[in-house]
Design an enzyme around this catalytic site. Structure first.
Site, PDB file in Angstrom:
ATOM      1  N   GLU A  69       0.853  -1.208   0.000  1.00 51.66           N
ATOM      2  CA  GLU A  69       0.000   0.000   0.000  1.00 51.66           C
ATOM      3  C   GLU A  69       0.873   1.236   0.000  1.00 51.66           C
ATOM      4  OE1 GLU A  69      -3.503   2.062   2.772  1.00 51.66           O
ATOM      5  OE2 GLU A  69      -2.171   0.554   3.623  1.00 51.66           O
ATOM      6  N   HIS A 492     154.695 -85.705   4.334  1.00 48.50           N
ATOM      7  CA  HIS A 492     155.246 -86.586   5.373  1.00 48.50           C
ATOM      8  C   HIS A 492     155.459 -85.883   6.705  1.00 48.50           C
ATOM      9  CE1 HIS A 492     159.338 -85.023   4.231  1.00 48.50           C
ATOM     10  NE2 HIS A 492     159.584 -85.313   5.511  1.00 48.50           N
ATOM     11  N   ASP A 549     154.695 -85.866  -2.272  1.00 47.87           N
ATOM     12  CA  ASP A 549     154.913 -85.478  -0.872  1.00 47.87           C
ATOM     13  C   ASP A 549     154.600 -83.982  -0.708  1.00 47.87           C
ATOM     14  OD1 ASP A 549     155.660 -85.431   1.742  1.00 47.87           O
ATOM     15  OD2 ASP A 549     157.840 -85.614   1.357  1.00 47.87           O
ATOM     16  N   SER A 659     162.334 -80.673   6.577  1.00 50.39           N
ATOM     17  CA  SER A 659     161.232 -81.183   5.762  1.00 50.39           C
ATOM     18  C   SER A 659     160.097 -80.171   5.661  1.00 50.39           C
ATOM     19  CB  SER A 659     160.675 -82.470   6.386  1.00 50.39           C
ATOM     20  OG  SER A 659     161.564 -83.520   6.134  1.00 50.39           O
TER      21      SER A 659
END
Ligand SMILES: *[C@@H]1O[C@H](CO)[C@@H](O)[C@H](O)[C@H]1NC(C)=O
Ligand SMILES: *[C@@H]1O[C@H](CO)[C@@H](O)[C@H](O)[C@H]1NC(C)=O
Ligand SMILES: *[C@@H]1O[C@H](CO)[C@@H](O)[C@H](O)[C@H]1NC(C)=O
Length: 711
Positions: A69, A492, A549, A659
């Site tokens: 309204e 010897h 010898d 010897s």
């Protein structure tokens, strides 16, 4: 369906948007309508709605139908829309109506996610009005466009999003826990091989109250270099150095700075893989800051010094991480690390820029050590180096008097690379000093051709004469020194006729005395022990014959040659000249003399070599005539391995006790005395028409050599 029921249903629909359970999320859209819609709304009614959409959104409302309204300022019937307690408008009226406030297509938007509506009607509605139908939906709020009082929602950058928003910060700043404020962020970490760093906001003014730490960390073995990029601008003071803002660079134990002012700093070669750049600012100032470029390179080790007498490979001015060097010394030099000699030396540049070996070696001249002692000799240093007996030093060996170098090579040795004394002919073997034979200091008077009977031998005139005796038994014999370890004598002496072959142990009972002419004097000395006796294998003690010898005695030690100890020379195998008939030789000994006594002093006699056939015949005749000979009646014969000496006139001869002694002749070419015979046997002593018989040494040269070289 009754009308009342239908209306109730509509009401339910209309309120659906606001009666959702609290736990359900707020809807994104919805619909509301006036009471009774689409039938006219009742008189004297009031309705309220509270619309809610999710947080971060707004409510947007739009009417699809509106008929309330109409009245001036909508004082009769109205729909009022609120947002957050403020009114968005009071609405009434109809489409095309002039009175009231018709909303039309207007969009009503709430401030945040809720919207309230209030509908009321008064008592008198002469016309019937339908009311309204409205739709709402959630629409996003652009929070970024909003302001929070004076400040914006975000400190720096705001990003709107559907139903929300977020803040972010510019580079160099960090969003704080409140989600909106930004603080300069300068605790940064860099691990790339190169990069750029700068103060926050560079080249714009840097913020205040900064406390920055930029850490650069690269792999071990790499070094960081910094290069500043202009402009450089840090607040300074004309009197005090960097009192406000400061930049410092820290690495290892070094600190560069504080830096400030406007002069671009020099590049920094840190030689470190970890650098911190600290930047602190105070509460004020407006300076542009700084920027730098960092790069990395392999870390460098300390430069090396060249080595004297050596090489470093590879040789470079500088060395970097993982570089490897080897030290070698020149030929003749050795690698020494302190006191220790090394086989080789190499080192590696490590990741921390240090060499992996602490002590750098040196090259020192190698040496050969003291040369080996030469028995009966010595050495003399010819050239010396800085180091005693060092590489390339030269020495020369020589022999003492009465000895001579027998081995090849000059006797000269050089200290070699292999650290040995080296001769270019014989290598590392040192020379041998062999006794010089047949050269007495005081030779017998060779000029006198005829000597009757024996004479006393002056000291040193027969220095090869050996005296062999077993003191306990009083036996005596002679011998001839050969070299410095052998005595030649008759077999010897050890195995008299009629005796079995004695053991070595028995034979070792004899001792050998050298170096004198008096028996008494000789035996008061120690004498030389007998080590081994070699009797000639052909000598047969059980036979009456004197073939072969001959015996060789190896002495227990080498004797030292002196004026009175000199060996005789051995005759060569083919030595007929040394056995030429009438050649004068000398025989010596401590045997029985003319007065039938054993002599204390050494006697000698000169005798000519006899003609072999004449001797054999004379000895035969003598035996026939019964003048001596073998006890078994067997005639003794003069064989190939014997020779005779004597005048055949008697008087001069060798006799018992002589010897094993030598018959020596002088060879004028070499001026040396040779032992050509060993006193072996005779028929009596000094008898007329007989001769002395001697083992012919030249016949046994091979036998002698063989024993003397293999023993
Ligand atoms: C809606 O926003 C206002 C400020 O704009 C605020 O004060 C209020 O609390 C908010 N309401 C809801 C429900 O968020
Ligand atoms: C409202 O009131 C008016 C007048 O008093 C009346 O004519 C009308 O019928 C009422 N409307 C409703 C829906 O009751
Ligand atoms: C900077 O950061 C590094 C790495 O986190 C750290 O080791 C160093 O102590 C820091 N320096 C300062 C002055 O805070």
């Amino acid at each position: 369906m009754s009308r009342g029921v239908w209306m109730r249903l509509l009401l339910l629909l209309a309120t659906a948007g606001i009666t959702v359970p609290a736990s359900a999320p707020d809807p994104m859209f919805g619909m509301i309508s006036s009471p009774g819609y689409p039938v006219s709304y009742p008189n004297e009614t009031e309705s309220e709605w509270s619309l809610k959409v999710p947080q971060g959104y707004r409510v947007q409302l739009q009417f699809s139908y509106f008929e309330i309204e109409p009245s001036q300022r909508c004082i009769y019937d109205s729909l009022e829309v609120f947002t957050e307690g403020t009114s968005l408008g009071v609405f009434c009226g109809t489409v095309n109506g002039v009175l009231g406030n018709y909303p039309g297509d207007q969009l009503l938007i709430s401030q945040n996610n809720s919207m309230n509506l209030k509908f009321k009607s008064d008592f008198s509605n002469e016309e019937e009005y339908v009311g309204f139908l409205a739709h709402y939906k959630a629409i996003d709020i652009d929070e970024c466009s909003q302001t929070d009082g004076e400040d914006s929602i975000c400190d720096q950058v705001c990003h709107n999003s559907l139903g929300s928003f977020f803040c972010s910060c510019r580079r160099g700043y960090k969003l704080q826990a409140d989600g909106k404020s930004c603080e300069a962020q300068c605790e940064e970490f860099f691990d790339q091989v190169s990069g750029h760093l700068s103060s926050p906001e560079y080249p714009s003014a840097y913020p205040t109250k900064l406390s920055c730490n930029y850490s650069i960390r690269v792999e071990s073995g790499f070094a960081i270099s910094l290069e500043f990029v202009p402009p450089f601008d840090i607040e300074d003071h004309y009197e005090v150095h960097c009192p406000y803002d400061q930049l410092t660079v820290q690495y290892r134990n070094t600190q560069v700075g504080p830096l400030c002012g406007k002069v671009n700093p020099e590049p920094i070669d840190t030689q470190s893989n970890a650098v911190d750049i600290i930047f602190n600012t105070d509460g004020s100032g407006d300076n542009r800051g700084w920027k730098l470029f960092y790069s990395t390179d392999r870390i460098r080790c300390p430069d090396l010094m060249s080595v004297e007498h050596g090489t470093i490979a590879p040789w470079q001015d500088h060395y970097w991480y993982l570089d490897h060097v080897t030290y070698t010394c020149d030929v003749g030099y050795k690698i020494m690390q302190g006191e220790q000699e090394l086989k080789s030396f190499a080192m590696l540049c490590q990741g921390d820029g240090s060499w992996d070996k602490g002590l750098i070696p040196t090259c020192q001249l190698t040496d050969c050590g003291v040369p080996e002692i030469l028995p009966n000799g010595r050495f003399q240093t010819l050239t010396s180096s800085s180091v005693r007996n060092g590489y390339l030093s030269e020495i020369k060996y020589s022999c003492n008097e009465r000895y001579q170098i027998e081995t090849q090579g000059s006797g000269q040795y050089t200290c070699s690379m292999s650290r040995e004394w080296m001769n270019n002919v014989v290598g590392v073997t040192i020379p041998y000093c062999a006794p010089v034979c047949g050269k007495p200091d005081h030779p017998l008077n060779r000029g006198t051709a005829r000597i009757f009977g024996g004479s006393l031998a002056p000291p040193g005139s027969v220095p090869w004469q050996a005296f062999l005796t077993d003191r306990s038994r009083g036996e005596r014999a002679g011998g001839v020194l050969l070299g410095d370890r052998w005595v030649l004598t008759a077999a010897h002496v050890f195995q008299p006729k009629g005796k079995a072959r004695p053991s070595q142990e028995e034979m070792r009972r004899l001792r050998v005395y050298l170096g004198g002419t008096s028996v008494r004097r000789l035996v008061s000395g120690e004498g030389v022990p007998v080590e081994l006796v070699h009797l000639h294998e052909g000598y047969d003690g059980l036979s009456e014959q004197y073939a072969h010898d001959l015996a060789l005695v190896r002495l227990g030690r080498r004797v030292t040659l002196t004026e009175e100890v000199v060996p005789a020379c051995l005759p060569p195998t083919a030595a007929s000249a040394l056995y030429a008939p009438a050649l004068l030789g000398y025989v010596s000994g401590w045997g029985v003399t003319q007065d039938n006594r054993l002599a204390d002093k050494l006697h000698y006699v000169g005798l000519p070599v006899a003609e072999q056939g004449e001797c054999a015949r004379a000895m035969e005749r003598a035996q026939q005539a019964g003048r001596g000979g073998g006890s078994g009646g067997q005639r003794l014969s003069v064989t190939r391995g014997m020779f005779c000496a004597g005048t055949g006139l008697g008087l001069r001869d060798s006799c018992q006790g002589d010897s094993g002694g030598g018959f020596v002749v002088h060879q004028p070419e070499s001026d040396s005395w040779f032992v050509t015979g060993i006193v072996s046997w005779g028929l009596g002593c000094g008898k007329e028409d007989t001769y002395g018989v001697y083992t012919r040494v030249s016949e046994y040269r091979d036998w002698i050599d063989n024993i003397m070289t293999t023993a």
